[in-house]
Design a protein around this motif. Structure first.
Motif, PDB file in Angstrom:
ATOM      1  N   ALA A   1      45.431  33.408  21.675  1.00 54.62           N
ATOM      2  CA  ALA A   1      44.750  33.662  22.951  1.00 54.62           C
ATOM      3  C   ALA A   1      45.727  34.136  24.016  1.00 54.62           C
ATOM      4  O   ALA A   1      45.428  35.057  24.786  1.00 54.62           O
ATOM      5  N   GLU A   2      46.907  33.520  24.091  1.00 52.63           N
ATOM      6  CA  GLU A   2      47.858  33.892  25.144  1.00 52.63           C
ATOM      7  C   GLU A   2      48.332  35.331  24.971  1.00 52.63           C
ATOM      8  O   GLU A   2      48.396  36.099  25.943  1.00 52.63           O
ATOM      9  N   ALA A   3      48.681  35.712  23.749  1.00 54.78           N
ATOM     10  CA  ALA A   3      49.123  37.091  23.513  1.00 54.78           C
ATOM     11  C   ALA A   3      48.002  38.084  23.795  1.00 54.78           C
ATOM     12  O   ALA A   3      48.231  39.160  24.358  1.00 54.78           O
ATOM     13  N   THR A   4      46.779  37.724  23.409  1.00 53.37           N
ATOM     14  CA  THR A   4      45.643  38.608  23.674  1.00 53.37           C
ATOM     15  C   THR A   4      45.401  38.772  25.163  1.00 53.37           C
ATOM     16  O   THR A   4      45.103  39.872  25.647  1.00 53.37           O
ATOM     17  N   ALA A   5      45.551  37.678  25.917  1.00 49.20           N
ATOM     18  CA  ALA A   5      45.351  37.748  27.362  1.00 49.20           C
ATOM     19  C   ALA A   5      46.411  38.612  28.033  1.00 49.20           C
ATOM     20  O   ALA A   5      46.103  39.428  28.912  1.00 49.20           O
ATOM     21  N   LEU A   6      47.671  38.464  27.628  1.00 44.03           N
ATOM     22  CA  LEU A   6      48.735  39.284  28.217  1.00 44.03           C
ATOM     23  C   LEU A   6      48.539  40.763  27.898  1.00 44.03           C
ATOM     24  O   LEU A   6      48.763  41.631  28.756  1.00 44.03           O
ATOM     25  N   GLU A   7      48.118  41.059  26.696  1.00 42.36           N
ATOM     26  CA  GLU A   7      47.865  42.451  26.335  1.00 42.36           C
ATOM     27  C   GLU A   7      46.717  43.035  27.150  1.00 42.36           C
ATOM     28  O   GLU A   7      46.784  44.182  27.606  1.00 42.36           O
ATOM     29  N   ALA A   8      45.669  42.244  27.349  1.00 43.44           N
ATOM     30  CA  ALA A   8      44.531  42.725  28.140  1.00 43.44           C
ATOM     31  C   ALA A   8      44.923  42.926  29.595  1.00 43.44           C
ATOM     32  O   ALA A   8      44.499  43.895  30.237  1.00 43.44           O
ATOM     33  N   GLN A   9      45.750  42.025  30.141  1.00 44.72           N
ATOM     34  CA  GLN A   9      46.182  42.179  31.523  1.00 44.72           C
ATOM     35  C   GLN A   9      47.048  43.411  31.704  1.00 44.72           C
ATOM     36  O   GLN A   9      46.928  44.129  32.701  1.00 44.72           O
ATOM     37  N   ALA A  10      47.921  43.671  30.747  1.00 46.34           N
ATOM     38  CA  ALA A  10      48.737  44.884  30.829  1.00 46.34           C
ATOM     39  C   ALA A  10      47.886  46.137  30.731  1.00 46.34           C
ATOM     40  O   ALA A  10      48.143  47.126  31.416  1.00 46.34           O
ATOM     41  N   ARG A  11      46.872  46.091  29.877  1.00 48.68           N
ATOM     42  CA  ARG A  11      45.991  47.246  29.735  1.00 48.68           C
ATOM     43  C   ARG A  11      45.171  47.478  30.998  1.00 48.68           C
ATOM     44  O   ARG A  11      44.958  48.619  31.408  1.00 48.68           O
ATOM     45  N   GLN A  12      44.728  46.404  31.621  1.00 45.85           N
ATOM     46  CA  GLN A  12      43.936  46.554  32.835  1.00 45.85           C
ATOM     47  C   GLN A  12      44.787  46.998  34.012  1.00 45.85           C
ATOM     48  O   GLN A  12      44.318  47.707  34.899  1.00 45.85           O
ATOM     49  N   SER A  13      46.050  46.569  34.046  1.00 46.63           N
ATOM     50  CA  SER A  13      46.914  46.966  35.155  1.00 46.63           C
ATOM     51  C   SER A  13      47.226  48.449  35.131  1.00 46.63           C
ATOM     52  O   SER A  13      47.499  49.046  36.171  1.00 46.63           O
ATOM     53  N   SER A  14      47.218  49.065  33.947  1.00 54.36           N
ATOM     54  CA  SER A  14      47.486  50.498  33.838  1.00 54.36           C
ATOM     55  C   SER A  14      46.232  51.350  33.931  1.00 54.36           C
ATOM     56  O   SER A  14      46.322  52.574  33.871  1.00 54.36           O
ATOM     57  N   ALA A  15      45.090  50.708  34.041  1.00 52.63           N
ATOM     58  CA  ALA A  15      43.843  51.468  34.121  1.00 52.63           C
ATOM     59  C   ALA A  15      43.663  52.024  35.526  1.00 52.63           C
ATOM     60  O   ALA A  15      44.379  51.699  36.466  1.00 52.63           O
ATOM     61  N   VAL A  16      42.659  52.867  35.649  1.00 56.67           N
ATOM     62  CA  VAL A  16      42.353  53.462  36.940  1.00 56.67           C
ATOM     63  C   VAL A  16      41.774  52.403  37.851  1.00 56.67           C
ATOM     64  O   VAL A  16      41.069  51.494  37.411  1.00 56.67           O
ATOM     65  N   ASN A  17      42.075  52.475  39.140  1.00 58.49           N
ATOM     66  CA  ASN A  17      41.562  51.496  40.085  1.00 58.49           C
ATOM     67  C   ASN A  17      40.042  51.551  40.110  1.00 58.49           C
ATOM     68  O   ASN A  17      39.428  52.602  39.951  1.00 58.49           O
TER      69      ASN A  17
ATOM     70  N   THR B   1      24.608  39.120  45.115  1.00 54.55           N
ATOM     71  CA  THR B   1      25.551  39.791  44.251  1.00 54.55           C
ATOM     72  C   THR B   1      25.645  39.070  42.924  1.00 54.55           C
ATOM     73  O   THR B   1      25.388  37.884  42.820  1.00 54.55           O
ATOM     74  N   ILE B   2      26.000  39.832  41.911  1.00 57.56           N
ATOM     75  CA  ILE B   2      26.502  39.255  40.670  1.00 57.56           C
ATOM     76  C   ILE B   2      28.002  39.477  40.722  1.00 57.56           C
ATOM     77  O   ILE B   2      28.477  40.585  40.557  1.00 57.56           O
ATOM     78  N   ALA B   3      28.746  38.463  41.000  1.00 58.21           N
ATOM     79  CA  ALA B   3      30.183  38.609  41.186  1.00 58.21           C
ATOM     80  C   ALA B   3      30.918  38.159  39.945  1.00 58.21           C
ATOM     81  O   ALA B   3      30.668  37.086  39.437  1.00 58.21           O
ATOM     82  N   VAL B   4      31.814  38.996  39.491  1.00 56.80           N
ATOM     83  CA  VAL B   4      32.690  38.642  38.377  1.00 56.80           C
ATOM     84  C   VAL B   4      34.116  38.867  38.856  1.00 56.80           C
ATOM     85  O   VAL B   4      34.715  39.903  38.609  1.00 56.80           O
ATOM     86  N   PRO B   5      34.708  37.922  39.602  1.00 56.30           N
ATOM     87  CA  PRO B   5      36.059  38.132  40.100  1.00 56.30           C
ATOM     88  C   PRO B   5      37.073  38.125  38.971  1.00 56.30           C
ATOM     89  O   PRO B   5      36.937  37.405  37.999  1.00 56.30           O
ATOM     90  N   LEU B   6      38.088  38.936  39.126  1.00 58.36           N
ATOM     91  CA  LEU B   6      39.158  38.927  38.148  1.00 58.36           C
ATOM     92  C   LEU B   6      39.933  37.626  38.254  1.00 58.36           C
ATOM     93  O   LEU B   6      40.086  37.080  39.341  1.00 58.36           O
ATOM     94  N   PRO B   7      40.415  37.092  37.158  1.00 61.89           N
ATOM     95  CA  PRO B   7      41.134  35.819  37.203  1.00 61.89           C
ATOM     96  C   PRO B   7      42.432  35.931  37.967  1.00 61.89           C
ATOM     97  O   PRO B   7      42.939  37.019  38.231  1.00 61.89           O
ATOM     98  N   ALA B   8      42.969  34.751  38.301  1.00 63.51           N
ATOM     99  CA  ALA B   8      44.193  34.709  39.090  1.00 63.51           C
ATOM    100  C   ALA B   8      45.377  35.295  38.347  1.00 63.51           C
ATOM    101  O   ALA B   8      46.357  35.702  38.951  1.00 63.51           O
ATOM    102  N   THR B   9      45.300  35.339  37.028  1.00 64.98           N
ATOM    103  CA  THR B   9      46.410  35.853  36.234  1.00 64.98           C
ATOM    104  C   THR B   9      46.422  37.367  36.120  1.00 64.98           C
ATOM    105  O   THR B   9      47.319  37.920  35.506  1.00 64.98           O
ATOM    106  N   THR B  10      45.425  38.030  36.674  1.00 66.04           N
ATOM    107  CA  THR B  10      45.391  39.489  36.612  1.00 66.04           C
ATOM    108  C   THR B  10      46.548  40.071  37.422  1.00 66.04           C
ATOM    109  O   THR B  10      46.819  39.612  38.533  1.00 66.04           O
ATOM    110  N   PRO B  11      47.285  41.066  36.932  1.00 67.09           N
ATOM    111  CA  PRO B  11      48.405  41.632  37.690  1.00 67.09           C
ATOM    112  C   PRO B  11      47.943  42.160  39.032  1.00 67.09           C
ATOM    113  O   PRO B  11      46.832  42.673  39.179  1.00 67.09           O
ATOM    114  N   PRO B  12      48.788  42.020  40.070  1.00 69.25           N
ATOM    115  CA  PRO B  12      48.407  42.518  41.397  1.00 69.25           C
ATOM    116  C   PRO B  12      48.304  44.027  41.389  1.00 69.25           C
ATOM    117  O   PRO B  12      48.809  44.705  40.494  1.00 69.25           O
TER     118      PRO B  12
END
Length: 687
Positions: A527-543, A579-590
């Motif tokens: 789970a931890e490795a999967t989460a870090l990979e997803a966070q890196a992928r989301q940080s490089s995505a378009v805003n 609203t239907i709010a789905v906030p990004l978790p605190a661990t998401t890269p700034p």
């Protein structure tokens, strides 16, 4: 008690859609068998420990128990694994309502057809028949007796040890409000709710609901008839029996909600539930295991959502009693409809529920010729004789004995309190989260609730018709992103009974408009490795665009209709945009840092100054001198004032003398700016 519940109401009001309401008395997805959903992660013989967060009603509980009852081995020597079903709701009224609906489903003293009709009536109707209202009041008395430590068939399965004393008191108060003499003007509260929702379009609400049906509901659920949907939107009656009088309020739909009035927070009791999406989906009215119910003739559905929901509920009740589902003979399909047993059109029942059906009746069960239902003032599992003495009924006790082993645990209060309690740590192998509670997954401690290998089921917004399709798709995308940040992986091998119920077997996750549930897997080892990979992928995505700013997906009612909507009065609990709010978790890269400032042309350091001659930035005095060598200043007259250096340089340089003692000959490009009566200074710092 009102002051203690204000934070809960504030969260619900912010997270809720205006049409769905701040209190969810029913969900917006079809029923699901939780045991089947957790089968991939559960070990052989291990009990199912499921946590349902914000499910809203008892549809999953009844479906899971019925499926466990009909599985092979129930009546043999080998028993299936026990079930531990934990239900979390912030509102005590929702917990009390789920307990009541489950009690109705397991009341084997009432004939199945009559019990199924009353179950659907209590489930989705604003008004009840007098007989049903009396029955609800009697069931509430029996449940209060159980909460006080009394006996009963549910006493061995109900666990309230996770509730605080104030939460138990709130649950008992909610059950006490089901009494027939409890005041609740359901018609007035429903009309106030409609007026606050429609605003200036109240007089044209008929046109609004036609737009909702034609543009949103009909494409995804054509089994819902327009006339029935219109009747529910206008009067709140979803399941209507012909020739019946609905004169008593459904007190199970009354709840407390907080709002603002004159700048103060106040608690109001009324109807704060759904007025747009309808209860047909949660009641099982859009899916069934019998495809003949969805037959189309002349471009019209032969059956309605009421008939399909009645079939599913009746099939579950028969599975709970006999261990086999309902099967309609071909000759009885045409006459099968909701409410036929009460209206008099009960010819279909003679070949379906008669003792001669293929599945033989059990002890104490004679199919259609069941004994008359007992008086409704008797506790569960008992009946009253003519002199008022209580006598236990052997038929109900024998049917309860054949039910699968299960325990129902009730949880309420703040969600952070649930996360920090040790008794929940590493306890559950299935987590079910409703769509309006998806924001709770932003807490990184959610994984602490799960066993090392567990399953997660997330509701989508497929059947939230007050939003448009692009918003539902975007909500599903945000759900998958949030799940990836938790280390959950999409299960490509999930088999679904219906393509609209759950994600079918596919390697690509579908969007939120194609299925009602996302099935995900959790493995603590990866789970931890999967989460870090997803966070890196989301940080490089378009805003994200403006509609997803701050991680919130706006699905307010104004986006679903061309006309603008007036805001609700301050005293209404819906005075904010839903609203239907789905906030990004605190661990998401700034977010990426802002562009860097000017860089010195000589040293490469961050520059604070700008050369007035060349226009190049520089950081130190040495860099300024090098720029002067490369870009000498134009000649000036000897009587011109010396060109001053920027503030902060050496005094000698500021007086127009170089470090070698030579007089400067540079002339200023513009007149200096006098900041005080002292020595003039030129401002050339880059701000």
């Amino acid at each position: 008690r009102g002051a203690e519940r204000q934070p809960r109401c504030a969260i619900q009001r912010h997270m809720s859609l205006r049409g769905a309401g701040s209190v969810r008395f029913w969900g917006f997805t079809p029923p699901l068998d939780l045991a089947e959903a957790a089968s991939a992660a559960a070990e052989a013989g291990a009990p199912l420990r499921a946590l349902l967060v914000g499910s809203g009603d008892s549809r999953h509980l009844v479906t899971t128990l019925a499926a466990a009852r009909e599985r092979p081995g129930m009546d043999g020597s080998s028993m299936p694994p026990p079930l531990e079903l934990t239900v979390y709701e912030e509102a005590p009224e929702v917990l009390a309502r789920q307990l009541l609906l489950l009690s109705i489903a397991l009341d084997f003293e009432v004939p199945r057809r009559e019990r199924a009709e009353m179950y659907l009536e209590v489930f989705g109707n604003l008004m009840l028949r007098p007989r049903t209202a009396t029955y609800v009041a009697s069931r509430a008395v029996a449940l209060r007796h159980l909460l006080e430590g009394g006996d009963g068939p549910l006493g061995e399965t109900l666990d309230v040890s996770l509730l605080k004393m104030k939460e138990r008191d709130a649950l008992e108060d909610a059950l006490r409000s089901y009494a027939e003499d409890a005041p609740f003007d359901a018609v007035r509260c429903h009309d106030d709710r409609l007026r606050r929702y429609y605003g200036s379009r109240y007089d044209a609400r008929s046109n609004v609901l036609d737009w909702d049906y034609g543009m949103e509901l009909s494409p995804i659920a054509p089994i819902v008839h327009k006339a029935q949907y219109r009747e529910w939107r206008m009067s709140g009656i979803a399941f209507e029996v012909r020739a019946a009088s609905y004169s008593q309020p459904n007190r199970t739909l009354a709840s407390m909600a907080c709002g603002r009035e004159n700048g103060l927070s106040k608690m109001r009791r009324g109807f704060w539930g759904d007025v747009v999406n309808s209860p047909y989906v949660a009641a099982g009215g859009v899916e069934a295991d019998d495809a003949r119910l969805f037959e189309i003739r002349s471009k019209q559905q032969v059956k309605t959502a009421c008939d399909v929901a009645y079939y599913n509920v009746l099939s579950c009740f028969q599975a709970l009693e006999r261990g086999s589902r309902l099967r309609l003979p071909p000759e009885a399909l045409a006459d099968f409809c909701y409410g036929a047993s009460v209206a008099g059109d009960s010819e279909w029942a003679k070949g379906i529920l008669a003792p001669s059906m293929p599945s033989p009746p059990e002890d104490g069960d004679s199919g259609e010729h069941q004994p008359a239902s007992p008086r409704f003032d008797a506790p569960e599992g008992e009946s009253r004789t003519e002199d008022g003495a209580r006598t236990a009924t052997t038929a109900g006790a024998s049917k309860h004995a054949r039910l699968p082993m299960f325990r129902l645990r009730l949880v309420s209060g703040a969600w952070p309190d649930v996360l920090r309690k040790p008794r929940h740590a590493r306890h559950y192998n299935l987590l079910y989260v409703a769509s309006h509670a998806a924001h709770l997954l932003a807490d990184a401690r959610t994984n602490d609730l799960l066993q090392p290998r567990a399953r997660v089921v997330l509701e989508t917004a497929r059947y939230l018709i007050e939003t448009r399709k692009d918003k539902r798709v975007e909500f599903g995308r945000k759900l998958l992103e949030l799940a990836a940040c938790r280390g959950w992986t999409f299960d490509s091998g999930t088999a679904a009974a219906s393509p609209t119920s759950s994600c079918a077997a596919t390697s690509v996750p579908p969007d939120g408009s194609e299925c009602a549930h996302f099935h995900l897997g959790y493995d603590a080892a990866t789970a931890e490795a999967t989460a870090l990979e997803a966070q890196a992928r989301q940080s490089s995505a378009v805003n994200v665009d403006e509609t997803l700013k701050d991680g919130a997906l706006l699905c307010d009612e104004a986006t679903a209709h061309p006309a603008d909507e007036e805001a609700a009065p301050p005293s209404s609990p819906e005075n904010e945009r839903g609203t239907i709010a789905v906030p990004l978790p605190a661990t998401t890269p700034p977010p990426p840092p802002p562009p860097p400032g000017p860089i010195c042309a000589i040293t490469g350091l961050p520059a604070k100054y700008k050369d007035p001659v060349s226009g190049l930035p520089y950081a130190t005095l040495e860099a300024f001198q090098e720029l002067r060598k490369l870009h000498p200043a134009p000649e000036r007259r000897l009587d011109s004032p010396a060109a001053p250096l920027p503030e902060g340089h050496a005094a000698g340089a500021a007086e127009g003398v170089s470090s070698r003692g030579e007089a400067r000959t540079e002339a200023p490009l513009q007149r200096p700016i006098v900041l005080s009566s002292g020595m003039p200074r030129r401002i050339n710092r880059v701000f």
